[in-house]
Design an enzyme around this catalytic site. Structure first.
Site, PDB file in Angstrom:
ATOM      1  N   ASP A 108       0.830  -1.203   0.000  1.00 55.13           N
ATOM      2  CA  ASP A 108       0.000   0.000   0.000  1.00 55.13           C
ATOM      3  C   ASP A 108       0.867   1.257   0.000  1.00 55.13           C
ATOM      4  O   ASP A 108       0.629   2.195  -0.746  1.00 55.13           O
ATOM      5  CB  ASP A 108      -0.977   0.007   1.194  1.00 55.13           C
ATOM      6  CG  ASP A 108      -0.294  -0.216   2.551  1.00 55.13           C
ATOM      7  OD1 ASP A 108       0.926  -0.463   2.595  1.00 55.13           O
ATOM      8  OD2 ASP A 108      -1.004  -0.152   3.572  1.00 55.13           O
ATOM      9  N   ASP A 111       7.298   3.455   3.324  1.00 51.78           N
ATOM     10  CA  ASP A 111       7.648   4.572   4.196  1.00 51.78           C
ATOM     11  C   ASP A 111       9.158   4.515   4.467  1.00 51.78           C
ATOM     12  O   ASP A 111       9.936   4.928   3.615  1.00 51.78           O
ATOM     13  CB  ASP A 111       6.790   4.398   5.468  1.00 51.78           C
ATOM     14  CG  ASP A 111       6.880   5.561   6.421  1.00 51.78           C
ATOM     15  OD1 ASP A 111       5.940   6.367   6.459  1.00 51.78           O
ATOM     16  OD2 ASP A 111       7.881   5.653   7.151  1.00 51.78           O
ATOM     17  N   ASP A 168      -4.859   2.344   6.905  1.00 52.52           N
ATOM     18  CA  ASP A 168      -5.628   2.516   8.142  1.00 52.52           C
ATOM     19  C   ASP A 168      -5.006   3.474   9.146  1.00 52.52           C
ATOM     20  O   ASP A 168      -3.828   3.809   9.064  1.00 52.52           O
ATOM     21  CB  ASP A 168      -5.778   1.160   8.840  1.00 52.52           C
ATOM     22  CG  ASP A 168      -4.460   0.720   9.479  1.00 52.52           C
ATOM     23  OD1 ASP A 168      -3.422   0.734   8.771  1.00 52.52           O
ATOM     24  OD2 ASP A 168      -4.460   0.393  10.674  1.00 52.52           O
TER      25      ASP A 168
HETATM   26  P1  IMP Z   1       7.869   0.754   6.227  1.00 48.87           P
HETATM   27  O1  IMP Z   1       8.297  -0.645   6.577  1.00 48.87           O
HETATM   28  O2  IMP Z   1       8.454   1.781   7.168  1.00 48.87           O
HETATM   29  O3  IMP Z   1       8.105   1.122   4.787  1.00 48.87           O
HETATM   30  O4  IMP Z   1       6.319   0.835   6.525  1.00 48.87           O
HETATM   31  C1  IMP Z   1       5.356   0.380   5.643  1.00 48.87           C
HETATM   32  C2  IMP Z   1       4.065   0.172   6.362  1.00 48.87           C
HETATM   33  O5  IMP Z   1       3.802   1.219   7.320  1.00 48.87           O
HETATM   34  C3  IMP Z   1       2.896   0.231   5.384  1.00 48.87           C
HETATM   35  O6  IMP Z   1       2.636  -1.030   4.822  1.00 48.87           O
HETATM   36  C4  IMP Z   1       1.771   0.732   6.257  1.00 48.87           C
HETATM   37  O7  IMP Z   1       1.153  -0.360   6.914  1.00 48.87           O
HETATM   38  C5  IMP Z   1       2.443   1.600   7.302  1.00 48.87           C
HETATM   39  N1  IMP Z   1       2.348   3.036   6.945  1.00 48.87           N
HETATM   40  C6  IMP Z   1       3.361   3.862   6.657  1.00 48.87           C
HETATM   41  N2  IMP Z   1       2.919   5.102   6.383  1.00 48.87           N
HETATM   42  C7  IMP Z   1       1.577   5.064   6.523  1.00 48.87           C
HETATM   43  C8  IMP Z   1       0.525   6.051   6.343  1.00 48.87           C
HETATM   44  O8  IMP Z   1       0.733   7.230   6.009  1.00 48.87           O
HETATM   45  N3  IMP Z   1      -0.746   5.603   6.562  1.00 48.87           N
HETATM   46  C9  IMP Z   1      -1.036   4.315   6.911  1.00 48.87           C
HETATM   47  N4  IMP Z   1      -0.098   3.371   7.078  1.00 48.87           N
HETATM   48  C10 IMP Z   1       1.211   3.748   6.880  1.00 48.87           C
END
Ligand code: IMP
Length: 185
Positions: A108, A111, A168
């Site tokens: 989705d 980040d 979410d």
């Molecule tokens: P990462 O491992 O830091 O890249 O985080 C990815 C996960 O963090 C995504 O799959 C989301 O579940 C969650 N996430 C990061 N940013 C957002 C946001 O703005 N809204 C909702 N979920 C987020």
């Protein structure tokens, strides 16, 4: 006059940022790109639950009808242990063999990139021939792992928190048909 749609979740206000039409255009552009790149291949889409289920449902139906592909689902939780390397916990494990497969991870939002960084390493270790990433959203400013930069992106976003279209806030707002951005106070 433009009336901005907004919602409130646990005291936070979110304003509509990507309308359903804009999302549909983004999904089509990603799907066309994938259809071209995997024309003569047989990709396996691996959908990262929970957030990516809405994007994945649209994406899989938007790729070329001739694209011979499969779809499967995983649910992971990444955390940092005692060591400096992260560990990936499979809440819903992979049920398909990925050996010699061209894999496309469907996310989705990317980040920090930690989830993708770990998942890619895991899938490569299992013998996938190639591992690419399709993400509806990407926060380039927040990226901490270079190898987690998605290959296919619906829309880039700065650091703000977003909800809707599968994303979410504490488990809620996944059902919104648009993507809403946290209002700056
Ligand atoms: P990462 O491992 O830091 O890249 O985080 C990815 C996960 O963090 C995504 O799959 C989301 O579940 C969650 N996430 C990061 N940013 C957002 C946001 O703005 N809204 C909702 N979920 C987020």
């Amino acid at each position: 006059m433009i009336i901005m749609r907004s919602i409130t979740e646990q005291g936070h206000t979110f304003e509509e940022w990507l309308t359903p039409d804009m999302i549909a255009r983004d999904v089509k552009q990603v799907a066309d790109h994938i259809s071209r790149d995997y024309k003569d291949k047989e990709p396996l889409f691996i959908v990262v639950l929970n957030g990516a289920f809405v994007f994945a449902a649209d994406l899989i139906r938007a790729v070329d009808k001739d694209l011979h592909c499969e779809i499967t689902f995983i649910r992971v939780s990444s955390y940092w242990g005692m060591a400096t390397t992260g560990k990936l916990e499979f809440i819903v494990p992979l049920q398909q063999t990925v050996t010699d497969r061209d894999v496309i991870i469907v996310e989705d939002i990317v980040d920090s990139g930690l989830t993708i960084h770990q998942l890619k390493a895991h899938l490569r270790a299992l013998g996938a021939s190639s591992v690419k990433v399709a993400s509806m959203l990407f926060k380039p400013e927040k990226l901490e792992y270079d190898d987690a930069k998605p290959d296919y992106v619906g829309h880039e976003i700065t650091g703000e928190f977003v909800v809707g279209y599968g994303l979410d806030f504490d488990g809620f707002e996944r059902n919104l048909d648009a993507i809403y951005k946290a209002k700056k106070s």
